[in-house]
Design an enzyme around this catalytic site. Structure first.
Site, PDB file in Angstrom:
ATOM      1  N   ARG A 104      -0.012   7.647  -2.891  1.00  0.00           N
ATOM      2  CA  ARG A 104       0.569   8.755  -2.119  1.00  0.00           C
ATOM      3  C   ARG A 104       2.013   9.021  -2.527  1.00  0.00           C
ATOM      4  O   ARG A 104       2.459  10.162  -2.575  1.00  0.00           O
ATOM      5  CB  ARG A 104       0.481   8.433  -0.612  1.00  0.00           C
ATOM      6  CG  ARG A 104      -0.895   8.711  -0.037  1.00  0.00           C
ATOM      7  CD  ARG A 104      -1.069   8.065   1.303  1.00  0.00           C
ATOM      8  NE  ARG A 104      -1.273   6.624   1.156  1.00  0.00           N
ATOM      9  CZ  ARG A 104      -1.170   5.744   2.140  1.00  0.00           C
ATOM     10  NH1 ARG A 104      -0.827   6.156   3.347  1.00  0.00           N
ATOM     11  NH2 ARG A 104      -1.400   4.472   1.927  1.00  0.00           N
ATOM     12  N   TRP A 105       2.733   7.962  -2.841  1.00  0.00           N
ATOM     13  CA  TRP A 105       4.126   8.127  -3.278  1.00  0.00           C
ATOM     14  C   TRP A 105       4.165   9.034  -4.511  1.00  0.00           C
ATOM     15  O   TRP A 105       4.988   9.951  -4.601  1.00  0.00           O
ATOM     16  CB  TRP A 105       4.734   6.750  -3.610  1.00  0.00           C
ATOM     17  CG  TRP A 105       6.186   6.764  -3.961  1.00  0.00           C
ATOM     18  CD1 TRP A 105       7.233   6.548  -3.112  1.00  0.00           C
ATOM     19  CD2 TRP A 105       6.747   7.022  -5.263  1.00  0.00           C
ATOM     20  NE1 TRP A 105       8.420   6.653  -3.804  1.00  0.00           N
ATOM     21  CE2 TRP A 105       8.151   6.938  -5.122  1.00  0.00           C
ATOM     22  CE3 TRP A 105       6.221   7.300  -6.522  1.00  0.00           C
ATOM     23  CZ2 TRP A 105       9.029   7.125  -6.188  1.00  0.00           C
ATOM     24  CZ3 TRP A 105       7.088   7.501  -7.579  1.00  0.00           C
ATOM     25  CH2 TRP A 105       8.470   7.413  -7.407  1.00  0.00           C
ATOM     26  N   ASN A 149       1.210   3.361  -3.070  1.00  0.00           N
ATOM     27  CA  ASN A 149       1.672   3.790  -4.396  1.00  0.00           C
ATOM     28  C   ASN A 149       1.135   5.169  -4.778  1.00  0.00           C
ATOM     29  O   ASN A 149       1.853   6.009  -5.309  1.00  0.00           O
ATOM     30  CB  ASN A 149       1.199   2.810  -5.472  1.00  0.00           C
ATOM     31  CG  ASN A 149       1.855   1.455  -5.360  1.00  0.00           C
ATOM     32  OD1 ASN A 149       2.829   1.286  -4.638  1.00  0.00           O
ATOM     33  ND2 ASN A 149       1.317   0.481  -6.083  1.00  0.00           N
ATOM     34  N   GLU A 195       1.410 -13.030  12.512  1.00  0.00           N
ATOM     35  CA  GLU A 195       2.044 -11.888  13.170  1.00  0.00           C
ATOM     36  C   GLU A 195       1.923 -10.706  12.212  1.00  0.00           C
ATOM     37  O   GLU A 195       2.118 -10.860  11.002  1.00  0.00           O
ATOM     38  CB  GLU A 195       3.529 -12.191  13.436  1.00  0.00           C
ATOM     39  CG  GLU A 195       3.765 -13.432  14.287  1.00  0.00           C
ATOM     40  CD  GLU A 195       3.319 -13.260  15.741  1.00  0.00           C
ATOM     41  OE1 GLU A 195       3.316 -12.113  16.224  1.00  0.00           O
ATOM     42  OE2 GLU A 195       2.968 -14.269  16.372  1.00  0.00           O
ATOM     43  N   ARG A 224       2.094  -4.893   6.156  1.00  0.00           N
ATOM     44  CA  ARG A 224       1.392  -3.845   5.404  1.00  0.00           C
ATOM     45  C   ARG A 224       2.261  -2.598   5.400  1.00  0.00           C
ATOM     46  O   ARG A 224       2.683  -2.123   6.457  1.00  0.00           O
ATOM     47  CB  ARG A 224       0.027  -3.504   6.005  1.00  0.00           C
ATOM     48  CG  ARG A 224      -0.680  -2.446   5.134  1.00  0.00           C
ATOM     49  CD  ARG A 224      -2.061  -2.088   5.599  1.00  0.00           C
ATOM     50  NE  ARG A 224      -2.667  -1.168   4.627  1.00  0.00           N
ATOM     51  CZ  ARG A 224      -3.905  -1.253   4.183  1.00  0.00           C
ATOM     52  NH1 ARG A 224      -4.704  -2.201   4.613  1.00  0.00           N
ATOM     53  NH2 ARG A 224      -4.370  -0.381   3.304  1.00  0.00           N
ATOM     54  N   ASP A 247       0.832  -1.211   0.000  1.00  0.00           N
ATOM     55  CA  ASP A 247       0.000   0.000   0.000  1.00  0.00           C
ATOM     56  C   ASP A 247       0.866   1.260   0.000  1.00  0.00           C
ATOM     57  O   ASP A 247       1.938   1.291   0.595  1.00  0.00           O
ATOM     58  CB  ASP A 247      -0.909  -0.010   1.244  1.00  0.00           C
ATOM     59  CG  ASP A 247      -2.016   1.035   1.147  1.00  0.00           C
ATOM     60  OD1 ASP A 247      -2.414   1.382   0.012  1.00  0.00           O
ATOM     61  OD2 ASP A 247      -2.477   1.508   2.192  1.00  0.00           O
ATOM     62  N   ARG A 279     -12.278   2.406  -7.818  1.00  0.00           N
ATOM     63  CA  ARG A 279     -11.376   3.529  -8.145  1.00  0.00           C
ATOM     64  C   ARG A 279     -11.713   4.130  -9.504  1.00  0.00           C
ATOM     65  O   ARG A 279     -12.424   3.516 -10.299  1.00  0.00           O
ATOM     66  CB  ARG A 279      -9.938   3.015  -8.134  1.00  0.00           C
ATOM     67  CG  ARG A 279      -9.543   2.598  -6.736  1.00  0.00           C
ATOM     68  CD  ARG A 279      -8.061   2.367  -6.637  1.00  0.00           C
ATOM     69  NE  ARG A 279      -7.720   2.069  -5.255  1.00  0.00           N
ATOM     70  CZ  ARG A 279      -6.516   2.136  -4.757  1.00  0.00           C
ATOM     71  NH1 ARG A 279      -5.499   2.489  -5.524  1.00  0.00           N
ATOM     72  NH2 ARG A 279      -6.290   1.863  -3.489  1.00  0.00           N
ATOM     73  N   HIS A 321       2.140   3.286  -9.178  1.00  0.00           N
ATOM     74  CA  HIS A 321       1.962   1.851  -9.417  1.00  0.00           C
ATOM     75  C   HIS A 321       3.135   1.303 -10.226  1.00  0.00           C
ATOM     76  O   HIS A 321       3.617   0.206  -9.972  1.00  0.00           O
ATOM     77  CB  HIS A 321       0.636   1.590 -10.135  1.00  0.00           C
ATOM     78  CG  HIS A 321      -0.573   1.973  -9.319  1.00  0.00           C
ATOM     79  ND1 HIS A 321      -0.733   1.576  -8.012  1.00  0.00           N
ATOM     80  CD2 HIS A 321      -1.665   2.726  -9.621  1.00  0.00           C
ATOM     81  CE1 HIS A 321      -1.881   2.054  -7.542  1.00  0.00           C
ATOM     82  NE2 HIS A 321      -2.462   2.772  -8.499  1.00  0.00           N
ATOM     83  N   ILE A 328      -6.422  -4.519   7.604  1.00  0.00           N
ATOM     84  CA  ILE A 328      -6.231  -5.684   6.734  1.00  0.00           C
ATOM     85  C   ILE A 328      -6.913  -5.493   5.386  1.00  0.00           C
ATOM     86  O   ILE A 328      -6.544  -6.121   4.395  1.00  0.00           O
ATOM     87  CB  ILE A 328      -6.703  -6.971   7.464  1.00  0.00           C
ATOM     88  CG1 ILE A 328      -5.811  -7.167   8.713  1.00  0.00           C
ATOM     89  CG2 ILE A 328      -6.617  -8.203   6.583  1.00  0.00           C
ATOM     90  CD1 ILE A 328      -6.111  -8.390   9.533  1.00  0.00           C
ATOM     91  N   ASN A 364     -11.140  -2.596  -5.129  1.00  0.00           N
ATOM     92  CA  ASN A 364     -10.401  -1.591  -5.900  1.00  0.00           C
ATOM     93  C   ASN A 364     -11.089  -1.232  -7.225  1.00  0.00           C
ATOM     94  O   ASN A 364     -10.716  -0.241  -7.867  1.00  0.00           O
ATOM     95  CB  ASN A 364      -8.954  -2.026  -6.152  1.00  0.00           C
ATOM     96  CG  ASN A 364      -8.060  -1.959  -4.919  1.00  0.00           C
ATOM     97  OD1 ASN A 364      -7.152  -2.771  -4.742  1.00  0.00           O
ATOM     98  ND2 ASN A 364      -8.293  -0.975  -4.040  1.00  0.00           N
TER      99      ASN A 364
HETATM  100  C1  IPE Z   1      -5.377  -2.668  -0.087  1.00  0.00           C
HETATM  101  O1  IPE Z   1      -5.089  -1.325  -0.209  1.00  0.00           O
HETATM  102  C2  IPE Z   1      -5.376  -3.309  -1.429  1.00  0.00           C
HETATM  103  C3  IPE Z   1      -4.089  -3.475  -2.086  1.00  0.00           C
HETATM  104  C4  IPE Z   1      -2.925  -3.148  -1.591  1.00  0.00           C
HETATM  105  C5  IPE Z   1      -4.130  -4.079  -3.388  1.00  0.00           C
HETATM  106  P1  IPE Z   1      -6.219  -0.201  -0.335  1.00  0.00           P
HETATM  107  O2  IPE Z   1      -5.513   1.066  -0.517  1.00  0.00           O
HETATM  108  O3  IPE Z   1      -7.212  -0.591  -1.362  1.00  0.00           O
HETATM  109  O4  IPE Z   1      -6.914  -0.281   1.115  1.00  0.00           O
HETATM  110  P2  IPE Z   1      -7.807   0.814   1.869  1.00  0.00           P
HETATM  111  O5  IPE Z   1      -8.870   1.243   0.917  1.00  0.00           O
HETATM  112  O6  IPE Z   1      -6.893   1.948   2.243  1.00  0.00           O
HETATM  113  O7  IPE Z   1      -8.315   0.105   3.092  1.00  0.00           O
HETATM  114  C1  IPE Z   2      -1.717   0.135  -3.300  1.00  0.00           C
HETATM  115  O1  IPE Z   2      -1.429   1.494  -3.338  1.00  0.00           O
HETATM  116  C2  IPE Z   2      -1.868  -0.463  -4.684  1.00  0.00           C
HETATM  117  C3  IPE Z   2      -3.251  -0.820  -5.035  1.00  0.00           C
HETATM  118  C4  IPE Z   2      -4.295  -0.742  -4.267  1.00  0.00           C
HETATM  119  C5  IPE Z   2      -3.444  -1.319  -6.384  1.00  0.00           C
HETATM  120  P1  IPE Z   2      -2.584   2.573  -3.336  1.00  0.00           P
HETATM  121  O2  IPE Z   2      -2.931   2.868  -4.753  1.00  0.00           O
HETATM  122  O3  IPE Z   2      -3.699   2.143  -2.472  1.00  0.00           O
HETATM  123  O4  IPE Z   2      -1.827   3.805  -2.711  1.00  0.00           O
HETATM  124  P2  IPE Z   2      -2.454   4.873  -1.703  1.00  0.00           P
HETATM  125  O5  IPE Z   2      -2.922   4.108  -0.496  1.00  0.00           O
HETATM  126  O6  IPE Z   2      -3.570   5.558  -2.417  1.00  0.00           O
HETATM  127  O7  IPE Z   2      -1.309   5.771  -1.398  1.00  0.00           O
HETATM  128 MG    MG Z   3      -4.099   2.437  -0.498  1.00  0.00          MG
END
Ligand code: IPE
Ligand code: IPE
Ligand code: MG
Length: 231
Positions: free
Chosen positions: A16-17, A14, A192, A173, A12, A63, A29, A180, A60
């Site tokens: 924000r990065w 990508n 763990e 995570r 998780d 999105r 991504h 989760i 997802n």
């Molecule tokens: C969990 O991350 C799914 C993946 C890493 C593929 P999300 O970014 O979708 O989770 P939430 O929405 O913050 O809980």
């Molecule tokens: C996780 O990174 C990758 C996927 C869910 C595909 P995010 O895209 O959720 O990144 P943030 O949480 O928005 O930064």
């Molecule tokens: Mg995320």
């Protein structure tokens, strides 16, 4: 000092990065794929037998369409590009999740990549795509129902998506959230949990090593007392 047999990673952070760098989320991504390559190499070197990663959750799809499309394109291209190098590194790749809604292109790429790697025996690498922990439990129960088989802990466990990998020992995570998000639920009952504030593209081999060394110091009691374990 035992290492985990099954490590599960919620990749998780990508988006924000990328946003921190004023880039489109999809760039995050793209960089995330590079971090995934490092993770697989490091896990293999560390002789981890089972590695599962959360690449796309069943939630997802909510999105923006361009982000979803971009991710799907990355999955197809990544599977095509990485199937042979993974096999050569002894990695057996599986795509785990509800494939019924994938494009023909993606399903074909999955079939081909899984076939290329089918004899690799160094590490199972489960890529969870359109995966949800709740869905996994429901599909397992539905299969038993269809066969008219009794539902027991053991029978249900055998119908889950990746019975070859067994229970999750260590769940990681990144991205700073402590949740989760419907990743592996059943098999993570006694996992763990390691949370890292690193955004996924920044997660390094050293970060993975830190999680492994923390894991080695855990006392896993599975309901027993510490004294019982030491006896
Ligand atoms: C969990 O991350 C799914 C993946 C890493 C593929 P999300 O970014 O979708 O989770 P939430 O929405 O913050 O809980
Ligand atoms: C996780 O990174 C990758 C996927 C869910 C595909 P995010 O895209 O959720 O990144 P943030 O949480 O928005 O930064
Ligand atoms: Mg995320």
């Amino acid at each position: 000092m035992t290492k985990p047999n099954h490590v599960a990673v919620i990749m998780d952070g990508n988006g924000r990065w990328a946003q921190q760098r004023l880039m489109p989320r999809i760039e995050g991504h793209r960089r995330g794929i590079a971090a995934l390559r490092t993770l697989v190499e490091t896990a293999r070197r560390s002789q981890i037998a089972n590695l599962s990663v959360f690449a796309f959750s069943s939630e997802n799809w909510k999105r923006p369409a361009d982000e979803v499309q971009g991710l799907m394109r990355f999955f197809v291209a990544g599977l095509k590009k990485e199937a042979v190098p993974l096999r050569d590194a002894g990695v057996r790749m599986h795509v785990v999740g509800d494939r019924s809604v994938f494009s023909e292109d993606l399903n074909a790429a999955i079939d081909e990549a899984e076939d290329i790697g089918k004899d690799a025996s160094g590490m199972h690498f489960n890529i969870c795509l359109n995966y949800g922990g709740r869905w996994d439990i429901v599909q397992a129960a539905q299969m038993l129902q269809k066969e008219d088989s009794p539902i027991t802990l053991e029978s249900l466990e055998q119908k889950l998506c990746m019975p070859w990998s067994g229970p999750v020992d260590l769940m990681i995570r990144t991205g700073g959230e402590r949740r989760i998000s419907n990743f592996i639920l059943w098999q993570a009952a006694y996992a763990e949990l390691w949370f890292s504030d690193a955004l996924w593209p920044d997660f390094s081999a050293a970060d993975f090593a830190a999680a492994l060394s923390w894991f080695e110091g855990r006392e896993r009691r599975f309901g027993m007392t510490s004294a019982q374990l030491k006896a």
